[in-house]
Design an enzyme around this catalytic site. Structure first.
Site, mmCIF file in Angstrom:
data_model
loop_
_atom_site.group_PDB
_atom_site.id
_atom_site.type_symbol
_atom_site.label_atom_id
_atom_site.label_comp_id
_atom_site.label_asym_id
_atom_site.label_seq_id
_atom_site.Cartn_x
_atom_site.Cartn_y
_atom_site.Cartn_z
ATOM 1 N N ASP A 262 0.839 -1.200 0.000
ATOM 2 C CA ASP A 262 0.000 0.000 0.000
ATOM 3 C C ASP A 262 0.878 1.255 0.000
ATOM 4 O OD1 ASP A 262 -1.934 1.909 0.252
ATOM 5 O OD2 ASP A 262 -2.510 1.389 2.316
ATOM 6 N N LYS A 269 1.509 7.952 0.308
ATOM 7 C CA LYS A 269 1.893 8.003 1.719
ATOM 8 C C LYS A 269 3.258 8.683 1.858
ATOM 9 C CE LYS A 269 -0.380 3.771 3.375
ATOM 10 N NZ LYS A 269 -1.267 4.417 4.360
ATOM 11 N N GLU A 341 -7.962 2.482 0.417
ATOM 12 C CA GLU A 341 -8.200 1.472 -0.613
ATOM 13 C C GLU A 341 -8.725 0.156 -0.064
ATOM 14 O OE1 GLU A 341 -5.429 1.833 0.901
ATOM 15 O OE2 GLU A 341 -4.920 -0.252 1.342
ATOM 16 N N ARG A 343 -11.119 -0.565 2.053
ATOM 17 C CA ARG A 343 -12.584 -0.666 1.992
ATOM 18 C C ARG A 343 -13.061 -0.842 0.561
ATOM 19 N NH1 ARG A 343 -12.886 5.108 4.847
ATOM 20 N NH2 ARG A 343 -10.864 4.365 5.549
HETATM 21 N N1 BES Z 1 -3.296 0.226 5.217
HETATM 22 C C1 BES Z 1 -3.690 1.484 5.684
HETATM 23 C C2 BES Z 1 -4.019 1.484 7.187
HETATM 24 C C3 BES Z 1 -2.850 1.307 8.113
HETATM 25 C C4 BES Z 1 -2.179 2.415 8.575
HETATM 26 C C5 BES Z 1 -2.462 0.061 8.545
HETATM 27 C C6 BES Z 1 -1.121 2.258 9.452
HETATM 28 C C7 BES Z 1 -1.412 -0.077 9.410
HETATM 29 C C8 BES Z 1 -0.749 1.018 9.875
HETATM 30 C C9 BES Z 1 -4.930 1.965 4.968
HETATM 31 O O1 BES Z 1 -5.048 1.551 3.647
HETATM 32 C C10 BES Z 1 -4.883 3.444 4.951
HETATM 33 O O2 BES Z 1 -4.018 3.982 4.341
HETATM 34 N N2 BES Z 1 -5.813 4.072 5.640
HETATM 35 C C11 BES Z 1 -5.854 5.476 5.738
HETATM 36 C C12 BES Z 1 -7.282 5.911 5.606
HETATM 37 C C13 BES Z 1 -7.458 7.387 5.437
HETATM 38 C C14 BES Z 1 -6.926 7.820 4.094
HETATM 39 C C15 BES Z 1 -8.933 7.708 5.563
HETATM 40 C C16 BES Z 1 -5.276 5.898 7.086
HETATM 41 O O3 BES Z 1 -5.476 5.173 8.065
HETATM 42 O O4 BES Z 1 -4.571 6.889 7.117
HETATM 43 ZN ZN ZN Z 2 -4.115 -0.162 3.181
HETATM 44 MN MN MN Z 3 -4.065 2.854 2.299
#
Ligand code: BES
Ligand code: ZN
Ligand code: MN
Length: 487
Positions: A262, A269, A341, A343
């Site tokens: 991801d 990110k 992504e 969801r």
């Molecule tokens: N895979 C991440 C969530 C995650 C973050 C898992 C840190 C483990 C450690 C997920 O896909 C994500 O990026 N979520 C975002 C959602 C936001 C954009 C609403 C997040 O948590 O920042």
């Molecule tokens: Zn993710």
């Molecule tokens: Mn993500």
């Protein structure tokens, strides 16, 4: 390693024919265990001021007097619970690292062991024995005991044997989950996960289908495909079926998030720790691990595993913020943030699950950083509208020593997902982010009892201990087994 229950004899611990003995003692037990040889050693240690009966204390003794065993490790547990026993065994195992233990016997002094203690023993030993070697074959191999025995009185033997067998099933699943998740994303691709599922299928005679991009397009999974399209790595949709009960019986369905990497996509990110996003398929790994455990333990229940898996990459053909896609359910989604992504791939899997007319569906995902902020690294987040399902999962998590905590799903949280251009947006405001993510998924899970586990904080560790934990394979396996027993 071979785990067995070993009947305690009238001679006590002194004559136990193992080279190494771990005696778990109770805090405030004051060193009176009822075993003559052990009590003599304890009395001497207390007199010397070398041992306190406080939880967490451990002591290694070489060639203890009066014992056949050449190593004796004392470890004090907070109480007689399986949880305290697991912690005490782990503490003791740390002292045995690098020693030539061949046969390890473990006793819980003064307490009749139950199945939960035996299971905890297997999982603790297995945890210590785990070594990742796939891309580091030079890693120092730990010296492993050939045999591990749980000492028990005759009356406790059946429970201990059952607990050991259950522990071995779960341990095998945990090992598979950890191995998959620890692999780098250039090895553990969606294609690789598909191959792992196939291999599991041939080993345990499960029905496995691995759908490719064309088949996924045919199903109309527009949301899943929107995430997948930015990557050169082809996506897969994995379907595994375990049949342990009559065909007509409604199955449990587990859905695992399988983002093998991801990056965030166009909503890229930041660079720090981005390597850890190879763990974004830990939901998928834990579902595979649970299938592995269930296939070995053979409960009388039907189980389906669904794994949508792809990479989330930025590229010239990647999905963009503001793009609107149509999910398999027909509902349209405005993708405001391509980093939300998980969801987007899960919602189509939840729609696909409808065809099984499931008794319950549980999805498992490293879904939100917000869940880590809310619950830290101990409890996973549990979201469920169905109280029975929530209660069953909470019970399973307690028994498995694999904790989760129920979070709210009130309709007020749903408003955050409003979009002017589609049926819903894929993100809401920052506040309560784990809940809005769950509310998004709930819109696709109306046809059956549904629960969601956000494992972002518990599936892997960062820092010097970086690596996958194999959670929540224990929770899920206990849940599946409990449903089989309930029938
Ligand atoms: N895979 C991440 C969530 C995650 C973050 C898992 C840190 C483990 C450690 C997920 O896909 C994500 O990026 N979520 C975002 C959602 C936001 C954009 C609403 C997040 O948590 O920042
Ligand atoms: Zn993710
Ligand atoms: Mn993500």
């Amino acid at each position: 390693m071979n785990f067995q229950a070993l009947a305690a004899t009238a001679d006590g611990l002194a004559t136990v024919a193992a080279d190494t003995l771990i005696a778990v003692l109770l805090a405030d037990g004051e060193g009176k265990t009822g075993d003559a040889a052990l009590d003599a050693v304890l009395a001497q240690l207390v007199k010397q001021g070398d041992l306190e009966f406080k939880a967490g204390r451990t002591l290694y003794l070489n060639a203890p007097e009066g014992f056949k065993a050449v190593r004796l490790v004392l470890s004090v547990a907070k109480n007689g619970s399986a949880k305290a026993f697991r912690a005490a065994v782990s503490g003791a195992l740390a002292l045995l690292k690098g020693r030539g233990v061949k046969h390890l016997a473990v006793t819980l002094a003064g307490v009749a062991p139950e199945a939960g203690h035996a299971e905890a023993l297997v999982l603790a030993v297995d945890q210590h024995a785990y070594l990742y070697t796939a891309t580091k074959p030079s890693a120092d191999k730990p010296v492993l005991p050939v045999k591990v025995s749980m000492l028990a009185e005759k009356a406790s033997m059946p429970a201990v044997k059952a607990g050991l067998a259950l522990g071995e099933g779960i341990a095998a699943g945990v090992g598979l989950a950890r191995d998959c998740a620890n692999l780098p994303a250039n090895v553990c691709t969606p294609t690789y996960l598909g191959e792992q599922a196939k291999a599991l299928g041939s080993e345990f005679d499960l029905s496995v289908q691995v759908l490719d991009r064309k088949a996924i397009e045919k199903l109309g999974m527009g949301s899943f495909l929107a995430v997948a399209k930015g990557s050169e790595e082809p996506p897969r949709f994995i379907v595994i079926e375990y049949q342990g009960a009559a065909k007509k019986e409604a199955p449990l369905v587990l859905v695992g998030k399988g983002i093998t990497f991801d990056t965030g996509g166009i909503s890229l990110k930041p660079g720090a720790d981005m390597d850890e996003m190879k763990f974004d398929m830990c939901g998928a790994a834990s579902v595979l691990g649970t299938v592995r455990a269930v296939a070995q333990l053979k409960p009388k229940v039907n189980l389906v595993a669904l794994i949508p898996t792809c990479e989330n990459m930025p590229s010239g053909v990647a999905v963009k913020p503001g793009d609107v896609v149509t999910s398999m359910s027909g509902q349209t989604i405005e993708i405001l943030n391509t980093d939300a992504e998980g969801r987007l791939i899960l919602c189509d899997a939840l729609t696909y699950a409808e065809r099984f007319k499931p008794a319950a569906v549980v999805d498992v995902a490293t879904l939100t950083g917000a869940c880590v902020v809310a619950l830290g690294h101990h409890h996973a987040g549990l979201f469920a509208a169905d109280d029975t399902l929530a209660a069953d999962l909470l019970t399973a998590s307690t028994v498995a020593l694999d904790p989760c905590w129920r979070m709210p799903l009130d309709e007020e949280y749903d408003e955050a997902l409003k979009s002017n251009f589609a049926d819903m947006a894929n993100v809401g405001a920052r506040a309560g982010g784990a809940i809005t993510a769950a509310k998004f998924l709930q819109r696709y899970a109306k046809q059956y009892p549904w629960a969601h586990l956000d494992i972002a904080g518990v599936a892997y560790r960062s820092g010097p201990q970086k690596g996958a934990t194999g959670r929540p394979v224990g929770l899920l396996t206990h849940f599946v087994l409990s449903r089989a027993a309930k029938r």
